[in-house]
Design a protein around this motif. Structure first.
Motif, PDB file in Angstrom:
ATOM      1  N   ALA A  38      -3.329  -8.190  -6.603  1.00 24.27           N
ATOM      2  CA  ALA A  38      -3.482  -9.172  -7.673  1.00 24.27           C
ATOM      3  C   ALA A  38      -2.143  -9.845  -7.956  1.00 24.27           C
ATOM      4  O   ALA A  38      -1.077  -9.244  -7.790  1.00 24.27           O
ATOM      5  CB  ALA A  38      -4.005  -8.495  -8.939  1.00 24.27           C
ATOM      6  N   VAL A  39      -2.225 -11.100  -8.377  1.00 20.17           N
ATOM      7  CA  VAL A  39      -1.035 -11.831  -8.801  1.00 20.17           C
ATOM      8  C   VAL A  39      -0.373 -11.021  -9.913  1.00 20.17           C
ATOM      9  O   VAL A  39      -1.042 -10.487 -10.789  1.00 20.17           O
ATOM     10  CB  VAL A  39      -1.428 -13.245  -9.289  1.00 20.17           C
ATOM     11  N   GLY A  40       0.947 -10.905  -9.830  1.00 24.33           N
ATOM     12  CA  GLY A  40       1.692 -10.117 -10.814  1.00 24.33           C
ATOM     13  C   GLY A  40       2.040  -8.726 -10.308  1.00 24.33           C
ATOM     14  O   GLY A  40       2.921  -8.065 -10.859  1.00 24.33           O
ATOM     15  N   ASP A  41       1.370  -8.277  -9.233  1.00 27.71           N
ATOM     16  CA  ASP A  41       1.687  -6.977  -8.631  1.00 27.71           C
ATOM     17  C   ASP A  41       2.941  -7.099  -7.774  1.00 27.71           C
ATOM     18  O   ASP A  41       3.254  -8.170  -7.252  1.00 27.71           O
ATOM     19  CB  ASP A  41       0.560  -6.498  -7.697  1.00 27.71           C
ATOM     20  N   LYS A  42       3.625  -5.970  -7.603  1.00 32.30           N
ATOM     21  CA  LYS A  42       4.743  -5.899  -6.656  1.00 32.30           C
ATOM     22  C   LYS A  42       4.127  -5.944  -5.258  1.00 32.30           C
ATOM     23  O   LYS A  42       3.141  -5.261  -4.982  1.00 32.30           O
ATOM     24  CB  LYS A  42       5.504  -4.587  -6.865  1.00 32.30           C
ATOM     25  N   ALA A  43       4.695  -6.749  -4.386  1.00 33.37           N
ATOM     26  CA  ALA A  43       4.186  -6.853  -3.016  1.00 33.37           C
ATOM     27  C   ALA A  43       4.511  -5.563  -2.264  1.00 33.37           C
ATOM     28  O   ALA A  43       5.660  -5.131  -2.260  1.00 33.37           O
ATOM     29  CB  ALA A  43       4.818  -8.050  -2.310  1.00 33.37           C
ATOM     30  N   PRO A  44       3.510  -4.953  -1.639  1.00 31.03           N
ATOM     31  CA  PRO A  44       3.768  -3.729  -0.873  1.00 31.03           C
ATOM     32  C   PRO A  44       4.742  -4.006   0.281  1.00 31.03           C
ATOM     33  O   PRO A  44       4.630  -5.022   0.961  1.00 31.03           O
ATOM     34  CB  PRO A  44       2.398  -3.337  -0.327  1.00 31.03           C
ATOM     35  N   ASP A  45       5.691  -3.102   0.462  1.00 29.30           N
ATOM     36  CA  ASP A  45       6.685  -3.265   1.524  1.00 29.30           C
ATOM     37  C   ASP A  45       6.056  -2.949   2.877  1.00 29.30           C
ATOM     38  O   ASP A  45       5.091  -2.193   2.965  1.00 29.30           O
ATOM     39  CB  ASP A  45       7.876  -2.331   1.264  1.00 29.30           C
ATOM     40  N   PHE A  46       6.591  -3.535   3.921  1.00 31.50           N
ATOM     41  CA  PHE A  46       6.123  -3.269   5.284  1.00 31.50           C
ATOM     42  C   PHE A  46       7.246  -3.547   6.265  1.00 31.50           C
ATOM     43  O   PHE A  46       8.232  -4.199   5.924  1.00 31.50           O
ATOM     44  CB  PHE A  46       4.889  -4.116   5.629  1.00 31.50           C
ATOM     45  N   ASN A  47       7.090  -3.024   7.460  1.00 37.17           N
ATOM     46  CA  ASN A  47       7.988  -3.276   8.586  1.00 37.17           C
ATOM     47  C   ASN A  47       7.160  -3.800   9.742  1.00 37.17           C
ATOM     48  O   ASN A  47       6.185  -3.153  10.124  1.00 37.17           O
ATOM     49  CB  ASN A  47       8.644  -1.965   9.065  1.00 37.17           C
ATOM     50  N   PHE A 122       9.370 -20.662  12.611  1.00 34.84           N
ATOM     51  CA  PHE A 122       9.486 -19.551  11.665  1.00 34.84           C
ATOM     52  C   PHE A 122       9.092 -18.236  12.343  1.00 34.84           C
ATOM     53  O   PHE A 122       8.431 -18.240  13.392  1.00 34.84           O
ATOM     54  CB  PHE A 122       8.637 -19.798  10.409  1.00 34.84           C
ATOM     55  N   PRO A 123       9.492 -17.101  11.755  1.00 35.96           N
ATOM     56  CA  PRO A 123       9.177 -15.806  12.364  1.00 35.96           C
ATOM     57  C   PRO A 123       7.668 -15.537  12.424  1.00 35.96           C
ATOM     58  O   PRO A 123       6.961 -15.697  11.441  1.00 35.96           O
ATOM     59  CB  PRO A 123       9.848 -14.787  11.431  1.00 35.96           C
ATOM     60  N   ILE A 124       7.218 -15.145  13.617  1.00 38.33           N
ATOM     61  CA  ILE A 124       5.830 -14.746  13.836  1.00 38.33           C
ATOM     62  C   ILE A 124       5.851 -13.229  14.013  1.00 38.33           C
ATOM     63  O   ILE A 124       6.404 -12.716  14.990  1.00 38.33           O
ATOM     64  CB  ILE A 124       5.233 -15.408  15.105  1.00 38.33           C
ATOM     65  N   LEU A 125       5.261 -12.529  13.056  1.00 34.87           N
ATOM     66  CA  LEU A 125       5.256 -11.071  13.080  1.00 34.87           C
ATOM     67  C   LEU A 125       3.955 -10.559  13.686  1.00 34.87           C
ATOM     68  O   LEU A 125       2.896 -11.150  13.489  1.00 34.87           O
ATOM     69  CB  LEU A 125       5.414 -10.520  11.662  1.00 34.87           C
ATOM     70  N   LYS A 126       4.049  -9.440  14.407  1.00 33.51           N
ATOM     71  CA  LYS A 126       2.881  -8.865  15.079  1.00 33.51           C
ATOM     72  C   LYS A 126       2.372  -7.666  14.282  1.00 33.51           C
ATOM     73  O   LYS A 126       3.054  -6.661  14.167  1.00 33.51           O
ATOM     74  CB  LYS A 126       3.239  -8.428  16.497  1.00 33.51           C
ATOM     75  N   ASP A 127       1.171  -7.797  13.766  1.00 31.64           N
ATOM     76  CA  ASP A 127       0.498  -6.690  13.075  1.00 31.64           C
ATOM     77  C   ASP A 127      -0.544  -6.129  14.055  1.00 31.64           C
ATOM     78  O   ASP A 127      -1.751  -6.283  13.866  1.00 31.64           O
ATOM     79  CB  ASP A 127      -0.153  -7.202  11.776  1.00 31.64           C
ATOM     80  N   THR A 128      -0.052  -5.496  15.090  1.00 33.29           N
ATOM     81  CA  THR A 128      -0.864  -5.064  16.224  1.00 33.29           C
ATOM     82  C   THR A 128      -2.067  -4.218  15.817  1.00 33.29           C
ATOM     83  O   THR A 128      -3.171  -4.425  16.311  1.00 33.29           O
ATOM     84  CB  THR A 128       0.021  -4.273  17.213  1.00 33.29           C
ATOM     85  N   ASN A 129      -1.861  -3.267  14.921  1.00 30.72           N
ATOM     86  CA  ASN A 129      -2.952  -2.366  14.511  1.00 30.72           C
ATOM     87  C   ASN A 129      -3.614  -2.789  13.202  1.00 30.72           C
ATOM     88  O   ASN A 129      -4.384  -2.026  12.632  1.00 30.72           O
ATOM     89  CB  ASN A 129      -2.426  -0.931  14.385  1.00 30.72           C
ATOM     90  N   LYS A 130      -3.264  -3.965  12.716  1.00 34.62           N
ATOM     91  CA  LYS A 130      -3.796  -4.512  11.455  1.00 34.62           C
ATOM     92  C   LYS A 130      -3.458  -3.638  10.248  1.00 34.62           C
ATOM     93  O   LYS A 130      -4.167  -3.638   9.246  1.00 34.62           O
ATOM     94  CB  LYS A 130      -5.313  -4.738  11.553  1.00 34.62           C
ATOM     95  N   VAL A 132      -0.812  -3.941   8.164  1.00 30.88           N
ATOM     96  CA  VAL A 132      -0.393  -4.754   7.012  1.00 30.88           C
ATOM     97  C   VAL A 132      -1.589  -5.542   6.466  1.00 30.88           C
ATOM     98  O   VAL A 132      -1.735  -5.673   5.255  1.00 30.88           O
ATOM     99  CB  VAL A 132       0.799  -5.657   7.378  1.00 30.88           C
ATOM    100  N   LEU A 133      -2.436  -6.024   7.355  1.00 34.35           N
ATOM    101  CA  LEU A 133      -3.673  -6.697   6.936  1.00 34.35           C
ATOM    102  C   LEU A 133      -4.471  -5.770   6.009  1.00 34.35           C
ATOM    103  O   LEU A 133      -4.921  -6.188   4.946  1.00 34.35           O
ATOM    104  CB  LEU A 133      -4.508  -7.066   8.158  1.00 34.35           C
ATOM    105  N   ASN A 134      -4.604  -4.520   6.408  1.00 34.01           N
ATOM    106  CA  ASN A 134      -5.349  -3.545   5.601  1.00 34.01           C
ATOM    107  C   ASN A 134      -4.594  -3.153   4.338  1.00 34.01           C
ATOM    108  O   ASN A 134      -5.203  -2.973   3.286  1.00 34.01           O
ATOM    109  CB  ASN A 134      -5.692  -2.311   6.441  1.00 34.01           C
ATOM    110  N   LEU A 135      -3.262  -3.034   4.432  1.00 32.54           N
ATOM    111  CA  LEU A 135      -2.446  -2.708   3.263  1.00 32.54           C
ATOM    112  C   LEU A 135      -2.643  -3.752   2.157  1.00 32.54           C
ATOM    113  O   LEU A 135      -2.788  -3.423   0.990  1.00 32.54           O
ATOM    114  CB  LEU A 135      -0.964  -2.642   3.667  1.00 32.54           C
ATOM    115  N   TYR A 136      -2.685  -5.016   2.566  1.00 29.28           N
ATOM    116  CA  TYR A 136      -2.856  -6.118   1.611  1.00 29.28           C
ATOM    117  C   TYR A 136      -4.326  -6.452   1.350  1.00 29.28           C
ATOM    118  O   TYR A 136      -4.622  -7.326   0.565  1.00 29.28           O
ATOM    119  CB  TYR A 136      -2.118  -7.368   2.112  1.00 29.28           C
ATOM    120  N   LYS A 137      -5.239  -5.763   2.043  1.00 26.67           N
ATOM    121  CA  LYS A 137      -6.690  -5.959   1.890  1.00 26.67           C
ATOM    122  C   LYS A 137      -7.069  -7.433   2.078  1.00 26.67           C
ATOM    123  O   LYS A 137      -7.743  -8.033   1.251  1.00 26.67           O
ATOM    124  CB  LYS A 137      -7.152  -5.429   0.531  1.00 26.67           C
TER     125      LYS A 137
END
Length: 176
Positions: A38-47, A122-130, A132-137
Motif C-alpha cells: 500500500a502507498v505509505g508502506d516502506k518498500a521491501p528491500d531486494f537484491n 536504464f538498468p534492466i533487472l532480472k527477477d528470474t524466479n519471480k 521480487v514480483l511475489n514479494l511486491y504481490k
C-alpha cells in the motif's frame, strides 16, 4: 434412537459445509486487500542482478527517487511505455531519479533482444524466479511503484503509462 443420531450427524455435516462456504466467500472477497502493498508502506528491500551483471539493492538507492517498473517482453503495454520511460530517464537521471525495470522470469536472450530493439539505457533487472514480483504481490503487468528518497512507496500504478504521466511521476519522486 437411530433417527435422532442420523439427524444429529446430518446437522453436524450441514454446519461444517456452511462454515466452509462462509470461509470460502470471506477468503475470496478479502484476498484483494490481504497482504497487498500500500502507498505509505516502506518498500521491501531486494537484491537483483542487471543485464550487465551488476548487483542492485533497493536500499542502496536511499536518497534517490526510484521508479520501479515490473514488465515482460511479451506485454504490449509494457513495450509501448518503455520508450517513454527511456526518454524521461534521460531527463531525470541527473536529478536524483532512478529507473529500475524488473523483468519477470524471462530468458536473457529475449530481454537483450527487447532492450536492443528499444535502445533502453536504464538498468534492466532480472527477477528470474519471480521472487521480487511475489514479494511486491504484483498483478498485472506492467505495474509501476514510485518510491521516494526515504524508501516509502508513494504510488502504485497498474497498466500502461503515457509519457506525460511518467514525467509527472518522476517529478513527484525527485529529491528536493
Amino acid at each position: 434412537m437411530k433417527k435422532k443420531k442420523r439427524l444429529m450427524m446430518r446437522s453436524v455435516i450441514l454446519a461444517i459445509m456452511l462454515l466452509a462456504i462462509v470461509y470460502t466467500l470471506y477468503a475470496n472477497f478479502t484476498k484483494e486487500t490481504r497482504g497487498q502493498m500500500a502507498v505509505g508502506d516502506k518498500a521491501p528491500d531486494f537484491n537483483l542482478i542487471d543485464m550487465n551483471g551488476n548487483k542492485h539493492k533497493l536500499s542502496d538507492y536511499k536518497g534517490k527517487g526510484v521508479f520501479l517498473n515490473f514488465w515482460g517482453t511479451w506485454c504490449k503495454p509494457c513495450e509501448r511505455e518503455m520508450p517513454y520511460m527511456n526518454n524521461q530517464y534521460q531527463v531525470y537521471k541527473d536529478q536524483g531519479v532512478e529507473i529500475l525495470a524488473v523483468n519477470v522470469g524471462e530468458p536473457e536472450f529475449a530481454i537483450n533482444k527487447f532492450v536492443q530493439k528499444h535502445g533502453l539505457d536504464f538498468p534492466i533487472l532480472k527477477d528470474t524466479n519471480k521472487d521480487v514480483l511475489n514479494l511486491y504481490k504484483i498483478k498485472p503487468l506492467p505495474t509501476t511503484i514510485l518510491i521516494d528518497s526515504e524508501g516509502i512507496m508513494t504510488a502504485i500504478e497498474s497498466g500502461e503509462l503515457s509519457e506525460a504521466k511518467i514525467k509527472g511521476m518522476m517529478e513527484s519522486i525527485k529529491p528536493r
